[in-house]
Design a protein around this motif. Structure first.
Motif, PDB file in Angstrom:
ATOM      1  N   TRP A 117      41.665  63.818  81.171  1.00 57.85           N
ATOM      2  CA  TRP A 117      41.105  64.941  80.424  1.00 57.85           C
ATOM      3  C   TRP A 117      39.803  64.503  79.765  1.00 57.85           C
ATOM      4  CZ3 TRP A 117      43.244  69.939  79.608  1.00 57.85           C
ATOM      5  CH2 TRP A 117      44.515  70.138  80.139  1.00 57.85           C
ATOM      6  N   VAL A 118      38.834  65.386  79.752  1.00 56.54           N
ATOM      7  CA  VAL A 118      37.624  65.178  78.953  1.00 56.54           C
ATOM      8  C   VAL A 118      37.835  65.891  77.626  1.00 56.54           C
ATOM      9  CG1 VAL A 118      35.138  65.575  78.779  1.00 56.54           C
ATOM     10  CG2 VAL A 118      36.172  65.022  80.994  1.00 56.54           C
ATOM     11  N   VAL A 119      37.684  65.162  76.517  1.00 53.78           N
ATOM     12  CA  VAL A 119      37.992  65.729  75.201  1.00 53.78           C
ATOM     13  C   VAL A 119      36.864  65.444  74.227  1.00 53.78           C
ATOM     14  CG1 VAL A 119      40.471  65.463  75.578  1.00 53.78           C
ATOM     15  CG2 VAL A 119      39.217  63.654  74.396  1.00 53.78           C
ATOM     16  N   GLU A 120      36.749  66.304  73.250  1.00 56.10           N
ATOM     17  CA  GLU A 120      35.794  66.069  72.170  1.00 56.10           C
ATOM     18  C   GLU A 120      36.369  65.038  71.192  1.00 56.10           C
ATOM     19  OE1 GLU A 120      34.112  69.273  70.118  1.00 56.10           O
ATOM     20  OE2 GLU A 120      32.995  70.011  71.855  1.00 56.10           O
ATOM     21  N   PRO A 121      35.486  64.359  70.434  1.00 50.63           N
ATOM     22  CA  PRO A 121      35.964  63.318  69.513  1.00 50.63           C
ATOM     23  C   PRO A 121      37.025  63.801  68.519  1.00 50.63           C
ATOM     24  CG  PRO A 121      33.600  63.133  69.787  1.00 50.63           C
ATOM     25  CD  PRO A 121      34.011  64.394  70.489  1.00 50.63           C
ATOM     26  N   THR A 122      36.844  65.004  67.947  1.00 51.58           N
ATOM     27  CA  THR A 122      37.832  65.468  66.966  1.00 51.58           C
ATOM     28  C   THR A 122      39.170  65.762  67.628  1.00 51.58           C
ATOM     29  OG1 THR A 122      36.984  67.719  67.190  1.00 51.58           O
ATOM     30  CG2 THR A 122      36.121  66.402  65.380  1.00 51.58           C
ATOM     31  N   TRP A 123      39.149  66.283  68.843  1.00 47.53           N
ATOM     32  CA  TRP A 123      40.412  66.521  69.553  1.00 47.53           C
ATOM     33  C   TRP A 123      41.108  65.198  69.808  1.00 47.53           C
ATOM     34  CZ3 TRP A 123      38.080  69.710  74.213  1.00 47.53           C
ATOM     35  CH2 TRP A 123      37.367  70.799  73.703  1.00 47.53           C
ATOM     36  N   PHE A 124      40.324  64.204  70.183  1.00 50.58           N
ATOM     37  CA  PHE A 124      40.920  62.899  70.465  1.00 50.58           C
ATOM     38  C   PHE A 124      41.651  62.369  69.240  1.00 50.58           C
ATOM     39  CE2 PHE A 124      40.921  58.355  70.047  1.00 50.58           C
ATOM     40  CZ  PHE A 124      41.502  57.957  71.245  1.00 50.58           C
ATOM     41  N   ALA A 125      40.981  62.395  68.102  1.00 46.52           N
ATOM     42  CA  ALA A 125      41.561  61.791  66.906  1.00 46.52           C
ATOM     43  C   ALA A 125      42.891  62.437  66.536  1.00 46.52           C
ATOM     44  CB  ALA A 125      40.582  61.903  65.739  1.00 46.52           C
ATOM     45  N   THR A 126      42.966  63.759  66.607  1.00 45.68           N
ATOM     46  CA  THR A 126      44.196  64.462  66.257  1.00 45.68           C
ATOM     47  C   THR A 126      45.344  64.065  67.184  1.00 45.68           C
ATOM     48  OG1 THR A 126      42.937  66.334  65.390  1.00 45.68           O
ATOM     49  CG2 THR A 126      45.232  66.729  65.966  1.00 45.68           C
ATOM     50  N   HIS A 127      45.086  64.059  68.474  1.00 42.95           N
ATOM     51  CA  HIS A 127      46.152  63.800  69.448  1.00 42.95           C
ATOM     52  C   HIS A 127      46.437  62.310  69.612  1.00 42.95           C
ATOM     53  CE1 HIS A 127      45.901  67.993  70.079  1.00 42.95           C
ATOM     54  NE2 HIS A 127      44.788  67.972  70.777  1.00 42.95           N
ATOM     55  N   HIS A 128      45.432  61.492  69.362  1.00 44.41           N
ATOM     56  CA  HIS A 128      45.637  60.041  69.425  1.00 44.41           C
ATOM     57  C   HIS A 128      46.638  59.615  68.359  1.00 44.41           C
ATOM     58  CE1 HIS A 128      44.919  55.811  69.821  1.00 44.41           C
ATOM     59  NE2 HIS A 128      44.214  55.707  68.711  1.00 44.41           N
ATOM     60  N   GLY A 129      46.519  60.233  67.176  1.00 45.92           N
ATOM     61  CA  GLY A 129      47.444  59.903  66.110  1.00 45.92           C
ATOM     62  C   GLY A 129      48.882  60.236  66.458  1.00 45.92           C
ATOM     63  N   GLN A 130      49.076  61.211  67.339  1.00 40.63           N
ATOM     64  CA  GLN A 130      50.422  61.582  67.778  1.00 40.63           C
ATOM     65  C   GLN A 130      50.840  60.825  69.038  1.00 40.63           C
ATOM     66  OE1 GLN A 130      50.714  65.913  67.918  1.00 40.63           O
ATOM     67  NE2 GLN A 130      49.186  66.057  66.308  1.00 40.63           N
ATOM     68  N   ARG A 131      50.034  59.836  69.402  1.00 46.96           N
ATOM     69  CA  ARG A 131      50.314  58.960  70.553  1.00 46.96           C
ATOM     70  C   ARG A 131      50.463  59.753  71.854  1.00 46.96           C
ATOM     71  NH1 ARG A 131      51.229  53.740  68.964  1.00 46.96           N
ATOM     72  NH2 ARG A 131      51.537  53.432  66.711  1.00 46.96           N
ATOM     73  N   LEU A 132      49.541  60.677  72.070  1.00 47.68           N
ATOM     74  CA  LEU A 132      49.592  61.507  73.267  1.00 47.68           C
ATOM     75  C   LEU A 132      48.691  60.995  74.387  1.00 47.68           C
ATOM     76  CD1 LEU A 132      49.711  65.094  71.697  1.00 47.68           C
ATOM     77  CD2 LEU A 132      51.597  63.676  72.548  1.00 47.68           C
ATOM     78  N   PHE A 133      48.019  59.849  74.158  1.00 46.36           N
ATOM     79  CA  PHE A 133      47.165  59.276  75.188  1.00 46.36           C
ATOM     80  C   PHE A 133      47.668  57.897  75.575  1.00 46.36           C
ATOM     81  CE2 PHE A 133      43.970  61.854  72.674  1.00 46.36           C
ATOM     82  CZ  PHE A 133      44.072  62.961  73.508  1.00 46.36           C
ATOM     83  N   ALA A 134      47.522  57.571  76.838  1.00 49.94           N
ATOM     84  CA  ALA A 134      47.991  56.282  77.347  1.00 49.94           C
ATOM     85  C   ALA A 134      47.010  55.169  76.999  1.00 49.94           C
ATOM     86  CB  ALA A 134      48.162  56.350  78.866  1.00 49.94           C
TER      87      ALA A 134
END
Length: 473
Positions: free
Chosen positions: A129-146
């Protein structure tokens, strides 16, 4: 960060320049000559002689984003270099037995709004997925990225991975997002006629930059005679600086190595970075520009973006802005003008600046082996070709600049020195803009004491950081 016009890379190409490509030390990249000669099908001579080291079994890899839908079957290249690129991609797909596609998932809003649900539902239609920085931070905190191990970025094809993004996306010492490609940072636009009328050499910023003497001090000295009361009414008619206050503050902080927040690489959490000497120095300098009447400040009731027509109408000599602004200035400002880097602060020995890019991520439900296969294919599909011209962007940039030194001396220097670009951690914080403006930028613009601004902001800023961190739990 919505889609913008860039001069270093076409907009569509930019987000996928974020994904870049190359080979690992134990893979084809080391087995072939980096200066290789290509075959008719896009493969190298050495590659044709060697059996493929991996068969991906017909794996389909879809890259989800909001602006492009293209693959080797549908591509319609408009130039010889583009045809060579798509030919090479077809050859890589055949050699390693995979298919890759850019997929337009929907609009920008669709990707933003659906991303979390798609990740939680473990939708395997998309591998990247291509994501914006703010989207990344929110979902990264929920461990949704490998996690994407660092060996995937140890390439020998000349790809310049964005190291600051790898660092920002770290958790447990492993990056969870990646990007590559270089975007020119913002800088200083200046009106040559107004400099000359103030008794200054019209190309003074170019000279100071070239002589490595373009600092906060020399910038201030140059700006002083540029705020002019032409009729002795006690009213400034032409301002030295007309710019968006948050942009000036951001450049000042970056140029002195300061930051609003940093990210803990072990926890992935934001931490307050405003109570530092480097941050205090930047605020103090920006306040000093205001106190010397060098910076235009809009009156109550004025439009917040008055600085744009003021510079374009020659009512301001200097504008601090992003590189892409040149395309808007070019047809509007009749006077000769130039573009240089933002001056460096006392703690830095080079012209550092903040830039922002989209990230590429792999969903959390893909296994370590699957991540390795995805990255293996990605690096080969988007690998650079021997005939790629890293300076292809120059002609397009020159078409929107009045003075070629803006490109040849300023922009070329930045694009060839990616270490001058830093992705700021605060750009990953959702709902950030108003908070930064209210706590720092607006108050600095109105001439408050820097120490008071910082001290009074701490409790509120810490609370905002805590709320953002809690959203990631």
């Amino acid at each position: 960060m919505k889609k913008r016009i860039l001069f270093l890379l076409p907009v569509m190409a930019l987000a996928f320049a974020l994904a870049a490509c190359a080979c690992d030390d134990n893979e084809v990249g080391n087995e072939t000559d980096p200066g290789r000669t290509g075959g008719d099908d896009g493969t190298t001579v050495r590659e044709e002689m060697l059996p493929p080291e991996r068969n991906l079994g017909g794996m389909e890899i879809n890259i989800a984003q909001w602006f492009q839908d293209e693959c080797t079957e549908t591509a319609d290249p408009g130039s010889a270099p583009e045809r060579a690129r798509w030919d090479d991609r077809r050859a890589q797909e055949e050699r390693y037995n995979f298919r890759m596609r850019y997929v337009r998932y929907g609009s920008w809003h669709d990707v933003r709004d659906d991303l979390r649900d798609q990740l939680l539902a473990q939708n395997r239609d998309f591998q990247i997925w291509v994501v914006e920085p703010t989207w990344f931070a929110t979902h990264h905190g929920q461990r949704l990225f490998a996690p994407v191990p660092m060996h995937n970025f140890e390439d020998d094809y000349g790809i310049e991975w964005n190291e600051s993004i790898l660092e920002l996306t770290m958790r447990d010492g492993v990056p969870h997002g990646f990007a590559s490609g270089i975007e020119m940072a913002g800088g200083v636009y200046f009106n040559m006629r107004l400099l000359e009328e103030a008794g200054l050499p019209r190309d003074l910023p170019f000279t100071l930059q070239r002589e490595d003497n373009w600092t906060w001090d020399t910038f201030t000295e140059m700006a002083r005679p540029l705020s002019i009361d032409r009729y002795g009414r006690g009213i400034i008619d032409t301002w030295a600086i007309t710019a968006f206050h948050q942009e000036v503050l951001g450049h000042a902080l970056a140029s002195n190595g300061a930051a609003f927040v940093v990210i803990n690489p072990e926890t992935g959490r934001f931490e307050n970075a405003t109570n530092t000497d480097a941050f205090r120095e930047a605020l103090t300098w920006v306040v000093s520009l205001n106190e010397q009447n060098l910076t235009f400040i809009e009156d109550e009731g004025d439009s917040w973006d008055m600085f744009i027509p003021m510079f374009n109408d020659s009512q301001g000599a200097i504008r601090v802005a992003a590189n892409y602004v040149a395309g808007n200035i070019f047809p509007e400002l009749d006077d000769p003008w130039g573009f240089v880097a933002f001056p460096r602060g006392p703690r830095m020995d080079r012209h550092y600046a903040w830039v922002t890019q989209n990230f590429n991520v792999i969903p959390h439900f893909y296994s370590e082996d699957e991540v390795d296969d995805i990255m293996f294919a990605l690096r080969r599909w988007i690998r650079p070709l021997p005939d790629d011209d890293p300076d292809e962007w120059i002609l397009e940039a020159e078409s929107v600049h009045r003075d070629l030194r803006s490109v040849e001396e300023t922009m070329v220097n930045f694009t060839r020195n990616p270490d001058l670009h830093v992705m700021p951690a605060h750009m990953m914080m959702p709902a950030l803009g108003h908070t930064v403006a209210e706590l720092f930028a607006w108050r600095v613009w109105r001439g408050n004491d820097p120490s008071v601004i910082i001290d009074e902001a701490q409790q509120v800023w810490d609370g905002f950081i805590d709320r953002v961190n809690n959203l990631q739990q």
